[in-house]
Design an enzyme around this catalytic site. Structure first.
Site, PDB file in Angstrom:
ATOM      1  N   HIS A  24      -9.939  -0.319  -1.824  1.00 28.66           N
ATOM      2  CA  HIS A  24      -9.865   0.427  -0.568  1.00 28.66           C
ATOM      3  C   HIS A  24     -10.762   1.663  -0.650  1.00 28.66           C
ATOM      4  O   HIS A  24     -11.066   2.131  -1.739  1.00 28.66           O
ATOM      5  CB  HIS A  24      -8.449   0.976  -0.345  1.00 28.66           C
ATOM      6  CG  HIS A  24      -7.350  -0.026  -0.362  1.00 28.66           C
ATOM      7  ND1 HIS A  24      -6.743  -0.468   0.785  1.00 28.66           N
ATOM      8  CD2 HIS A  24      -6.721  -0.631  -1.389  1.00 28.66           C
ATOM      9  CE1 HIS A  24      -5.770  -1.323   0.455  1.00 28.66           C
ATOM     10  NE2 HIS A  24      -5.740  -1.439  -0.849  1.00 28.66           N
ATOM     11  N   GLU A  89      -7.459   2.804  -4.662  1.00 32.18           N
ATOM     12  CA  GLU A  89      -8.003   3.648  -3.590  1.00 32.18           C
ATOM     13  C   GLU A  89      -9.208   4.411  -4.130  1.00 32.18           C
ATOM     14  O   GLU A  89      -9.114   5.106  -5.146  1.00 32.18           O
ATOM     15  CB  GLU A  89      -6.942   4.641  -3.099  1.00 32.18           C
ATOM     16  CG  GLU A  89      -5.838   4.013  -2.264  1.00 32.18           C
ATOM     17  CD  GLU A  89      -6.263   3.712  -0.819  1.00 32.18           C
ATOM     18  OE1 GLU A  89      -7.402   4.068  -0.427  1.00 32.18           O
ATOM     19  OE2 GLU A  89      -5.438   3.105  -0.104  1.00 32.18           O
TER      20      GLU A  89
HETATM   21 ZN   LIG Z   1      -7.357   0.101   2.731  1.00 33.47          ZN
END
Ligand SMILES: [Zn+2]
Length: 246
Positions: A24, A89
């Site tokens: 992400h 992330e």
């Molecule tokens: Zn995401």
């Protein structure tokens, strides 16, 4: 590798060991803000790791627990992607706040982290994916600037080099056998793209997701010759991996 402990309360049990990795971008103005949100019990979101632009890696949720990063998603028939995946992330403001290149120290840390995770769990190359791959109608992260080819060069994920390929572009509103074949190929790779022969808005979103990951010469949901040729090449790479040839 060295992780900075930053525990998040946002997790629950995992029913089985992870066999996927979902990448992400944070999509917030600052990395600090993203880290705080991923640790906030009220936000009910998390990831296993956060990688800062300077390469620091924060560990939020233990890999043997289920973190909450993917939401409604799909890949190769699986829908509880959180249950199966390790979520990473990567700090970047994203398309909303000023999308920018991922700095080299950050990419190097992502690559090292992938190596670390894959030393602990059996995760095939074809299951290293972007959030937009598993949720193409909702998500566009980590986006077309993410250097998937560098990951592949380091031994992580599927890739196929660009090709020049003739062929009429297919786009939204088209229908017929060419569209059916395109959807069938996207489904075989893993996308939720049941073949109908109708190039609808959902198909355009899925083609856009494929382009962000594997064919970033255009990001518009139009399946031109080079996009379709690279889809077939990525499928061949996936098949070679499945057969143990790569
Ligand atoms: Zn995401």
């Amino acid at each position: 590798m060295a992780y900075i402990d930053a525990p998040s309360p946002n997790f629950d049990p995992r029913p089985s060991p992870p066999d996927m990795i979902i990448l992400h971008y944070t999509g917030m103005q600052t990395g600090e803000g993203a880290l705080a949100r991923l640790r906030d019990p009220a936000a009910k979101v998390s990831a296993h790791y956060l990688v800062e632009e300077d390469g620091r890696v924060f560990a939020l949720v233990a890999e043997e627990r289920r973190a909450w990063h993917a939401g409604v998603s799909f890949w190769k028939g699986a829908t509880d992607i959180n249950a199966r995946s390790v979520g990473i992330e990567i700090v970047n403001p994203g398309h909303e706040w000023g999308y920018r290149a991922f700095p080299e120290p950050q990419v190097a840390s992502v690559i090292a982290l992938l190596g670390d995770i894959r030393s602990r769990w059996a995760i095939p190359d074809g299951f290293i994916l972007g959030h937009s791959d598993v949720a193409p109608e909702r998500k566009e992260d980590p986006g077309e600037l993410f250097p998937w080819h560098e990951l592949h060069a380091a031994g992580h994920g599927l890739w196929a080099d660009p090709v020049t390929a003739p062929g009429e572009p297919l786009s939204e509103g088209d229908e017929g056998v060419g569209v059916f074949a395109l959807q069938a190929a996207l489904t075989r790779l893993g996308y939720d793209s049941a073949p109908s022969g109708q190039y609808d808005a959902k198909t355009a979103k899925i083609v856009t997701a494929f382009q962000r990951h594997w064919a970033p010469h255009r990001i518009d949901g139009v399946a031109d010759g080079p996009t379709r040729a690279r889809l077939m090449a990525v499928l061949r790479a996936a098949q070679a991996y499945d057969l143990g040839l790569s």
